[in-house]
Design a protein around this motif. Structure first.
Motif, PDB file in Angstrom:
ATOM      1  N   ARG A 207     -47.103 -42.037  54.936  1.00  0.00           N
ATOM      2  CA  ARG A 207     -46.630 -41.039  53.870  1.00  0.00           C
ATOM      3  C   ARG A 207     -46.631 -39.717  54.269  1.00  0.00           C
ATOM      4  NH1 ARG A 207     -46.543 -42.192  47.561  1.00  0.00           N
ATOM      5  NH2 ARG A 207     -45.466 -40.332  47.154  1.00  0.00           N
ATOM      6  N   GLN A 208     -47.968 -39.258  54.931  1.00  0.00           N
ATOM      7  CA  GLN A 208     -48.075 -38.096  55.516  1.00  0.00           C
ATOM      8  C   GLN A 208     -47.036 -37.611  56.631  1.00  0.00           C
ATOM      9  OE1 GLN A 208     -51.541 -37.396  57.782  1.00  0.00           O
ATOM     10  NE2 GLN A 208     -51.666 -35.112  57.561  1.00  0.00           N
ATOM     11  N   ILE A 209     -46.533 -38.527  57.167  1.00  0.00           N
ATOM     12  CA  ILE A 209     -45.263 -38.026  58.137  1.00  0.00           C
ATOM     13  C   ILE A 209     -44.289 -37.862  57.248  1.00  0.00           C
ATOM     14  CG2 ILE A 209     -43.782 -38.847  59.820  1.00  0.00           C
ATOM     15  CD1 ILE A 209     -46.382 -40.501  61.045  1.00  0.00           C
ATOM     16  N   ILE A 210     -43.846 -38.547  56.477  1.00  0.00           N
ATOM     17  CA  ILE A 210     -42.745 -38.563  55.545  1.00  0.00           C
ATOM     18  C   ILE A 210     -42.744 -37.386  54.421  1.00  0.00           C
ATOM     19  CG2 ILE A 210     -41.399 -39.630  53.684  1.00  0.00           C
ATOM     20  CD1 ILE A 210     -42.420 -42.258  54.777  1.00  0.00           C
ATOM     21  N   GLU A 211     -44.121 -37.069  54.169  1.00  0.00           N
ATOM     22  CA  GLU A 211     -44.030 -35.588  53.155  1.00  0.00           C
ATOM     23  C   GLU A 211     -44.125 -34.524  54.107  1.00  0.00           C
ATOM     24  OE1 GLU A 211     -45.482 -37.518  48.918  1.00  0.00           O
ATOM     25  OE2 GLU A 211     -47.139 -36.941  50.279  1.00  0.00           O
ATOM     26  N   LEU A 212     -44.634 -34.672  55.162  1.00  0.00           N
ATOM     27  CA  LEU A 212     -44.650 -33.178  56.019  1.00  0.00           C
ATOM     28  C   LEU A 212     -43.594 -32.184  55.718  1.00  0.00           C
ATOM     29  CD1 LEU A 212     -47.074 -32.288  57.988  1.00  0.00           C
ATOM     30  CD2 LEU A 212     -45.242 -32.355  59.557  1.00  0.00           C
ATOM     31  N   PRO A 213     -43.916 -30.986  55.508  1.00  0.00           N
ATOM     32  CA  PRO A 213     -42.639 -30.326  54.919  1.00  0.00           C
ATOM     33  C   PRO A 213     -41.768 -29.957  56.249  1.00  0.00           C
ATOM     34  CG  PRO A 213     -44.704 -29.049  54.761  1.00  0.00           C
ATOM     35  CD  PRO A 213     -45.103 -30.353  55.147  1.00  0.00           C
ATOM     36  N   LYS A 214     -42.099 -30.323  57.420  1.00  0.00           N
ATOM     37  CA  LYS A 214     -41.385 -30.132  58.706  1.00  0.00           C
ATOM     38  C   LYS A 214     -40.813 -31.204  59.285  1.00  0.00           C
ATOM     39  CE  LYS A 214     -44.643 -26.441  58.517  1.00  0.00           C
ATOM     40  NZ  LYS A 214     -45.484 -25.333  59.357  1.00  0.00           N
ATOM     41  N   PRO A 215     -39.555 -31.144  59.758  1.00  0.00           N
ATOM     42  CA  PRO A 215     -39.143 -32.517  60.498  1.00  0.00           C
ATOM     43  C   PRO A 215     -40.165 -32.904  61.437  1.00  0.00           C
ATOM     44  CG  PRO A 215     -37.511 -30.624  60.562  1.00  0.00           C
ATOM     45  CD  PRO A 215     -38.865 -29.997  59.969  1.00  0.00           C
ATOM     46  N   VAL A 216     -40.220 -34.311  61.569  1.00  0.00           N
ATOM     47  CA  VAL A 216     -41.075 -35.050  62.519  1.00  0.00           C
ATOM     48  C   VAL A 216     -40.170 -35.696  63.596  1.00  0.00           C
ATOM     49  CG1 VAL A 216     -42.998 -36.371  63.047  1.00  0.00           C
ATOM     50  CG2 VAL A 216     -42.934 -34.886  61.251  1.00  0.00           C
ATOM     51  N   ILE A 217     -40.079 -35.548  64.867  1.00  0.00           N
ATOM     52  CA  ILE A 217     -39.152 -36.293  65.817  1.00  0.00           C
ATOM     53  C   ILE A 217     -39.974 -37.182  66.577  1.00  0.00           C
ATOM     54  CG2 ILE A 217     -37.161 -36.090  67.282  1.00  0.00           C
ATOM     55  CD1 ILE A 217     -38.346 -32.840  65.398  1.00  0.00           C
TER      56      ILE A 217
END
Length: 244
Positions: free
Chosen positions: A79-89
């Motif tokens: 959930r933290q990855i999904i909610e992080l306010p920056k794109p995660v690649i």
């Protein structure tokens, strides 16, 4: 020593899973270390995007069977990855198994080299891909996913793209990522955050609805007799008792 290595270049923070002795398996320490690093990235105004990658030949081998994280901790990390306010690649140049595919599906974009391989191996050790389904199921083709969930077969990068696990695959993964990262660097931080919220809304609805039930299912299966046999067989490099 932390299991997460960190570098930064032109506002892109790279987090590398760095526990090669365990093939970057999801241990309590790795999950905690990655969560801490993501928290730092989320708070840092100088970070425009995050690349999640790995050292060694394996992106992530799934749960560390000797030191597995609590199911709740894995839910929180995804959930933290999904909610992080920056794109995660996700940047993958090796193998991805089981829980590692949850990390891949939680990322906003994912690129892999042609040498990468993927497999949902949970069924072969007596458990199910319960927690990772929170982000895998909403982002993949259901009929194609059923085959790989139920059989534990390997799939190659081209099939992973078709399934929805990957954005792209290429001989040179960094070359493939270059225009993506350049595009993110040209984008407004505010616009990226709000656009990501639009893209992840349905996935987060699944978390809100199903996280408690799937966490309980994961805990029940991992404590079962069949899971004990499956994990013992895996560690002893033999077939489980049910193999016919």
């Amino acid at each position: 020593m932390t299991p997460i290595a960190r570098t930064r270049a032109r506002a892109v923070e790279t987090l590398s899973l760095d526990a090669t002795a365990t093939r970057n398996a999801l241990s309590s320490a790795l999950v905690s270390g990655l969560a801490d690093a993501l928290t730092d990235c989320g708070k840092d105004p100088e970070v425009r995007a995050v690349v999640l990658t790995h050292t060694g030949t394996t992106f992530c081998a799934g749960a560390d069977l000797r030191d597995p994280p609590a199911p709740e901790a894995l839910v929180d990390l995804l959930r933290q990855i999904i909610e992080l306010p920056k794109p995660v690649i996700a940047r993958v140049t090796g193998h991805v198994r089981a829980g590692g595919l949850g990390l891949l599906a939680a990322c906003d974009l994912a690129a892999a080299s042609r040498e990468a391989t993927f497999a949902f191996t949970e069924v072969r050790i007596g458990v199910a891909p319960a927690v990772i389904s929170l982000c895998v199921v909403p982002r993949t083709d259901p009929r194609a996913l059923a085959r790989y969930y139920l059989t534990g077969e390997r799939l190659d990068p081209a099939e992973a793209v078709r399934l929805g696990l990957l954005t792209t695959t290429a001989e040179d993964v960094d070359e493939a990522l270059s225009p993506i990262l350049d595009g993110l660097r040209r984008s407004s931080p505010q616009a990226l955050a709000e656009t990501k919220r639009l893209l992840t809304a349905k996935v987060l609805e699944t978390f809100d609805r199903d996280a408690a039930d799937l966490t309980a299912l994961s805990a029940r299966l991992f404590s079962s007799a069949q899971a004990r046999e499956g994990m013992t067989a895996f560690l002893e490099r033999r077939d489980a008792a049910w193999v016919v």
